[in-house]
Motif scaffolding. Structure first.
Motif, short mmCIF file in Angstrom:
data_model
loop_
_atom_site.label_atom_id
_atom_site.label_comp_id
_atom_site.label_asym_id
_atom_site.label_seq_id
_atom_site.Cartn_x
_atom_site.Cartn_y
_atom_site.Cartn_z
N LEU A 156 0.71 -1.22 0.03
CA LEU A 156 -0.04 -0.09 0.15
C LEU A 156 0.91 1.19 0.05
CD1 LEU A 156 -2.92 1.18 0.24
CD2 LEU A 156 -2.41 1.15 2.51
N ALA A 157 2.12 1.03 0.56
CA ALA A 157 2.68 2.47 0.85
C ALA A 157 3.09 3.30 -0.33
CB ALA A 157 4.30 1.90 1.35
N PRO A 158 3.59 2.54 -1.67
CA PRO A 158 3.81 3.48 -2.72
C PRO A 158 2.38 3.90 -3.36
CG PRO A 158 4.41 1.05 -3.22
CD PRO A 158 4.01 1.19 -1.86
N LEU A 159 1.40 3.22 -3.17
CA LEU A 159 -0.01 3.83 -3.70
C LEU A 159 -0.55 4.86 -2.96
CD1 LEU A 159 -1.88 0.58 -3.88
CD2 LEU A 159 -0.59 1.60 -5.65
N ALA A 160 -0.51 5.08 -1.51
CA ALA A 160 -0.62 6.18 -0.89
C ALA A 160 0.34 7.36 -1.07
CB ALA A 160 -0.47 5.81 0.65
#
Length: 152
Positions: free
Chosen positions: A107-111
């Motif tokens: 999720l980190a790079p999407l956020a």
């Protein structure tokens, strides 16, 4: 003064993004409280990045789902990770859904890609949800400010 992961406020990208770090622990009451704090931070947009609340046993599905209304009231976009947070994510209005992923690392790079100058961001989840992975990704953002263009 709150410590890292326990309510510390800081900024990213040369001060253009406000970050509320609640990444150390999560319960239903503490997520609601953190969302209330987010709602009161001056910002163009408010973004909540939420990981599973752990050790809820038989109440896990209902406790995660019950956060949909306070999350929708406090955040313009909600990103969720973990199998239990999928319940919350699916209960949100589509306009509030940022993204869902199985893990914080996914999720980190999407956020991060969704953040814009003027945003306030809350990161909250149980330690076992590895929300520190999201904090690491956000803290690695370059010092120059992202634009306000193309805000999700």
């Amino acid at each position: 003064r709150p410590g890292r992961g326990r309510g510390a406020l800081s900024t990213l990208c040369g001060g253009t993004i406000t970050l509320l770090d609640e990444s150390y622990n999560a319960s239903s009451a503490s997520v609601r409280a953190a969302l209330d704090v987010l709602r009161h931070i001056p910002a163009r947009r408010r973004i909540a990045i939420l990981g599973d609340m752990r050790e809820l046993g038989d109440f896990s599905t209902s406790e995660h789902g019950a956060l949909a209304e306070p999350a929708a009231m406090s955040a313009d976009l909600v990103f969720c990770c973990g199998p239990h947070m999928k319940t919350l994510f699916e209960a949100l209005p589509s306009a509030r859904q940022g993204a869902w992923a199985q893990t914080a690392a996914t999720l980190a790079p999407l956020a991060r890609a969704a953040l814009r100058a003027g945003d306030a961001v809350l990161v909250k989840g149980s330690l076992g949800s590895r929300m520190r992975d999201i904090m690491t990704e956000l803290e690695a953002m370059p010092a120059h400010a992202p634009t306000t263009e193309g805000a999700a």
